[in-house]
Structure formats: C-alpha cells, structure tokens
Design a protein around this motif. Structure first.
Motif, PDB file in Angstrom:
ATOM      1  N   ALA A  53     -11.636   6.560  -2.298  1.00  0.00           N
ATOM      2  CA  ALA A  53     -12.711   7.478  -1.923  1.00  0.00           C
ATOM      3  C   ALA A  53     -13.848   6.700  -1.263  1.00  0.00           C
ATOM      4  O   ALA A  53     -13.956   5.475  -1.372  1.00  0.00           O
ATOM      5  CB  ALA A  53     -13.220   8.234  -3.144  1.00  0.00           C
ATOM      6  N   THR A  54     -14.712   7.440  -0.548  1.00  0.00           N
ATOM      7  CA  THR A  54     -15.922   6.878   0.048  1.00  0.00           C
ATOM      8  C   THR A  54     -17.135   7.613  -0.526  1.00  0.00           C
ATOM      9  O   THR A  54     -17.038   8.767  -0.939  1.00  0.00           O
ATOM     10  CB  THR A  54     -15.910   7.020   1.578  1.00  0.00           C
ATOM     11  OG1 THR A  54     -15.779   8.404   1.920  1.00  0.00           O
ATOM     12  CG2 THR A  54     -14.754   6.239   2.181  1.00  0.00           C
ATOM     13  N   VAL A  55     -18.267   6.926  -0.524  1.00  0.00           N
ATOM     14  CA  VAL A  55     -19.499   7.474  -1.088  1.00  0.00           C
ATOM     15  C   VAL A  55     -20.527   7.569   0.028  1.00  0.00           C
ATOM     16  O   VAL A  55     -20.766   6.586   0.757  1.00  0.00           O
ATOM     17  CB  VAL A  55     -20.022   6.604  -2.243  1.00  0.00           C
ATOM     18  CG1 VAL A  55     -21.332   7.163  -2.783  1.00  0.00           C
ATOM     19  CG2 VAL A  55     -18.979   6.519  -3.351  1.00  0.00           C
ATOM     20  N   GLU A  56     -21.159   8.742   0.153  1.00  0.00           N
ATOM     21  CA  GLU A  56     -22.180   8.969   1.169  1.00  0.00           C
ATOM     22  C   GLU A  56     -23.386   9.628   0.528  1.00  0.00           C
ATOM     23  O   GLU A  56     -23.245  10.541  -0.297  1.00  0.00           O
ATOM     24  CB  GLU A  56     -21.648   9.872   2.289  1.00  0.00           C
ATOM     25  CG  GLU A  56     -20.446   9.289   3.035  1.00  0.00           C
ATOM     26  CD  GLU A  56     -19.923  10.245   4.090  1.00  0.00           C
ATOM     27  OE1 GLU A  56     -20.496  11.359   4.207  1.00  0.00           O
ATOM     28  OE2 GLU A  56     -18.939   9.903   4.776  1.00  0.00           O
ATOM     29  N   LEU A  57     -24.583   9.171   0.915  1.00  0.00           N
ATOM     30  CA  LEU A  57     -25.811   9.807   0.437  1.00  0.00           C
ATOM     31  C   LEU A  57     -25.999  11.148   1.139  1.00  0.00           C
ATOM     32  O   LEU A  57     -25.667  11.306   2.314  1.00  0.00           O
ATOM     33  CB  LEU A  57     -27.016   8.908   0.713  1.00  0.00           C
ATOM     34  CG  LEU A  57     -27.086   7.605  -0.096  1.00  0.00           C
ATOM     35  CD1 LEU A  57     -28.257   6.764   0.376  1.00  0.00           C
ATOM     36  CD2 LEU A  57     -27.223   7.906  -1.579  1.00  0.00           C
ATOM     37  N   THR A  58     -26.529  12.116   0.391  1.00  0.00           N
ATOM     38  CA  THR A  58     -26.760  13.454   0.952  1.00  0.00           C
ATOM     39  C   THR A  58     -28.225  13.822   0.795  1.00  0.00           C
ATOM     40  O   THR A  58     -28.604  14.613  -0.074  1.00  0.00           O
ATOM     41  CB  THR A  58     -25.865  14.489   0.253  1.00  0.00           C
ATOM     42  OG1 THR A  58     -26.147  14.454  -1.156  1.00  0.00           O
ATOM     43  CG2 THR A  58     -24.403  14.199   0.485  1.00  0.00           C
ATOM     44  N   PRO A  59     -29.119  13.234   1.627  1.00  0.00           N
ATOM     45  CA  PRO A  59     -30.545  13.554   1.502  1.00  0.00           C
ATOM     46  C   PRO A  59     -30.823  14.971   1.987  1.00  0.00           C
ATOM     47  O   PRO A  59     -30.015  15.593   2.675  1.00  0.00           O
ATOM     48  CB  PRO A  59     -31.207  12.510   2.406  1.00  0.00           C
ATOM     49  CG  PRO A  59     -30.162  12.193   3.429  1.00  0.00           C
ATOM     50  CD  PRO A  59     -28.844  12.279   2.714  1.00  0.00           C
ATOM     51  N   GLY A  60     -31.986  15.469   1.616  1.00  0.00           N
ATOM     52  CA  GLY A  60     -32.378  16.814   2.044  1.00  0.00           C
ATOM     53  C   GLY A  60     -32.051  17.896   1.045  1.00  0.00           C
ATOM     54  O   GLY A  60     -32.468  19.047   1.227  1.00  0.00           O
ATOM     55  N   THR A  61     -31.326  17.593   0.008  1.00  0.00           N
ATOM     56  CA  THR A  61     -31.007  18.602  -1.000  1.00  0.00           C
ATOM     57  C   THR A  61     -32.202  18.777  -1.937  1.00  0.00           C
ATOM     58  O   THR A  61     -33.087  17.912  -2.019  1.00  0.00           O
ATOM     59  CB  THR A  61     -29.769  18.170  -1.798  1.00  0.00           C
ATOM     60  OG1 THR A  61     -30.019  16.901  -2.389  1.00  0.00           O
ATOM     61  CG2 THR A  61     -28.553  18.050  -0.881  1.00  0.00           C
ATOM     62  N   PRO A  62     -32.282  19.895  -2.650  1.00  0.00           N
ATOM     63  CA  PRO A  62     -33.443  20.139  -3.524  1.00  0.00           C
ATOM     64  C   PRO A  62     -33.668  19.050  -4.563  1.00  0.00           C
ATOM     65  O   PRO A  62     -34.803  18.840  -5.008  1.00  0.00           O
ATOM     66  CB  PRO A  62     -33.113  21.483  -4.170  1.00  0.00           C
ATOM     67  CG  PRO A  62     -32.195  22.167  -3.190  1.00  0.00           C
ATOM     68  CD  PRO A  62     -31.380  21.083  -2.584  1.00  0.00           C
ATOM     69  N   SER A  63     -32.607  18.354  -4.981  1.00  0.00           N
ATOM     70  CA  SER A  63     -32.793  17.361  -6.033  1.00  0.00           C
ATOM     71  C   SER A  63     -33.612  16.157  -5.563  1.00  0.00           C
ATOM     72  O   SER A  63     -34.148  15.414  -6.394  1.00  0.00           O
ATOM     73  CB  SER A  63     -31.418  16.887  -6.547  1.00  0.00           C
ATOM     74  OG  SER A  63     -30.711  16.242  -5.504  1.00  0.00           O
TER      75      SER A  63
END
Length: 296
Positions: A53-63
C-alpha cells in the motif's frame, strides 16, 4: 451435553468472521505547539500500512481544523512487524487564531481501494501577530532616512554644467573650422572675368547649316556672356532654368522668357540631338542677336 453444540457453533462463527489486519501505533508529533499565524512548523507522522500500500496526506478535510499543509519534506519507509512503517515529515502552518485540536488524515491506497485514516489529534496554538486592541488600519510609512554614500546634491548640477561647457567648446571648434575652411575656399576660387565687350555671332552664322551643334553652343555662350556682363551674374555657371528665374527676379520677365526659350533650344540641340529646320535655325540666330542688342 446441550452446551457442547453451542460451543461448537460459537467456534465456527468466529472462524468465518472477516479478519481485520492489526496496524502498529500511529502517531503525530509537532516541532512546536505554538506558532504565529502563517508561520511554518514541522509535523512528523508515523503510519503503518500493508506492504503493497501507499500512504498519502489528505489536507483540507474537517479534521485539519484550519491548519494548512505547506509541503512534504521527506518520506521514509521502514519494514515492520505489522507491515510497512511510513515516516512522513511535512511542513504545516496555522491560519485560525487560538488553540485548535486537529487530527491529520491520510489515505492508505492498496490496489484500487483507498481507506481514509484519521491520525491521533494534537493541539496547536496560533498566536495572532496583532494585539487584541490593535486598530485595523494601515499605519503611515516612516519618513525617508539619508543613507551614507548616497548621491551628492551637487552631482546633477555639475553634470549639467559640464555638458553645457562641452557643447560650447564643440560649437566653438566647429565655428573655427568652418571659418578657416571658408577662408581657404575664398582664396582658391578664381574670380569670374566679366567680358567688357559683346562677343560676335558671326561664327555661329557661318556654321549654322553645316555644324548646328557648334553654332548653337556659340549662341548659348554669347547670350550668357552678354547677360553676365549686363546683370553681373555668373550666367555661364547657371542652367537655363536657373538663369530664367534670376532674370525674372531682376524684374525683366519678357527678357527672361526670350532667354529661357532660346537657351532651352540650344540645350536640346547640344545635348539631346535635336536638329531644327533651316528656318528655325535662322529664327533662333535672329533671337540671339536681339537678346545681345537689348543686353548691350
């Protein structure tokens, strides 16, 4: 005996439940827990993911709670007991004043499926750059301050004065050169001798039929010489059109027309190969005599 079937059914039920992979401990660590509005700071993330698997940051979400992702500095993968441990060093910046608790989220992508994982939350205090009672208005700029080594106030005046002085010297030099050249020209230009007595047209009459070019050249020379003697003109150095305009300027328009017509006829015979008839030649000779007599 009744409990044995129930126990067997429970074991079978546990066997058919879907297995969930056990992930290592995920963590988030900040280089500082407080920062100015928009100031960059380092966020280190530890995430465990399956081997492929690969890991990607997901900015912009409410958290993320008002914290923006500025960039990713480094990504390292280390094999672990529960999969592959991803170490991500990223730069973030807060833009909401006050203390916020945000939880970065990542997407674990395996094949065509992606699972969003919210990491443990951390607290960050964003310090405002202005005091609470600061007036929201632009303050005036400070006055200009002199800088050592700047341009002297006399530089431009001296530069202008030097330019004017140089232009004056150049003008004086040009004037002196023109004056010297004019003196040399006046010394070497010969004086035009003005004939004292009218020349004769007898030679033109003698060759009028046999050599019209010589006859008309002599007529042109005699007429111009007589006009030069009478009006003080350098008639021999002027063209027919120029001589006609000079005579008109003297006020003798009729004389100018006669002279202009005769001299243009002479030019046509001498230079253009024109050969007038015998009667025309006699008429031109008579006109030349009349001009010479009037000029005399």
């Amino acid at each position: 005996m009744k409990r044995l079937p129930l126990l067997l059914m429970a074991v079978v039920g546990l066997a058919v439940l879907p297995s969930t992979p056990v992930r290592g401990e995920d963590s988030v660590r900040l280089s500082r827990t407080n920062a100015l509005i928009g100031e960059h700071l380092v966020m280190e993330i530890r995430v465990t993911a399956p081997p492929k698997a690969t890991v990607e940051l997901t900015p912009g979400t409410p958290s993320w709670a008002g914290v923006e992702l500025v960039g990713i500095d480094d990504v390292t993968q280390v094999p672990g007991a529960d999969g592959v441990v991803w170490y991500i060093a990223a730069r973030i910046a807060p833009f909401a004043p006050g203390t916020v608790s945000f939880a970065p989220s990542v997407a674990i992508v395996e094949g065509s499926e992606a699972v969003t994982v919210e990491l443990p939350p951390v607290q960050l205090t964003a310090v405002a750059t202005l005091p609470a009672d600061a007036e929201l208005a632009l303050s005036p700029l400070p006055p200009p301050v002199a800088i050592a080594g700047a341009e002297s106030p006399l530089f431009k005046p001296v530069l202008v004065a030097g330019g004017l002085f140089g232009a004056a010297l150049l003008s004086l030099a040009v004037w002196l050169l023109l004056r010297v050249a004019g003196r040399r020209v006046r010394r070497h230009v010969p004086l035009v001798a003005v004939p004292e007595a009218p020349a004769s047209l007898e030679g033109a009459e003698q060759v009028l039929d046999t050599d019209p070019v010589a006859a008309y050249r002599l007529m042109s020379s005699v007429v111009k010489s007589e006009l030069a003697r009478r009006y003080g003109l350098r008639a021999t150095a002027l063209t027919s059109s120029e001589l006609r305009r000079r005579l008109e300027a003297e006020g003798d328009r009729w004389q100018a027309r006669l002279v202009g017509g005769l001299l243009e006829e002479c030019d046509s015979v001498i230079y253009a190969g024109y050969r007038p008839a015998a009667e025309r030649r006699q008429a031109d000779l008579t006109m030349a005599r009349e001009i010479v007599e009037v000029a005399g």
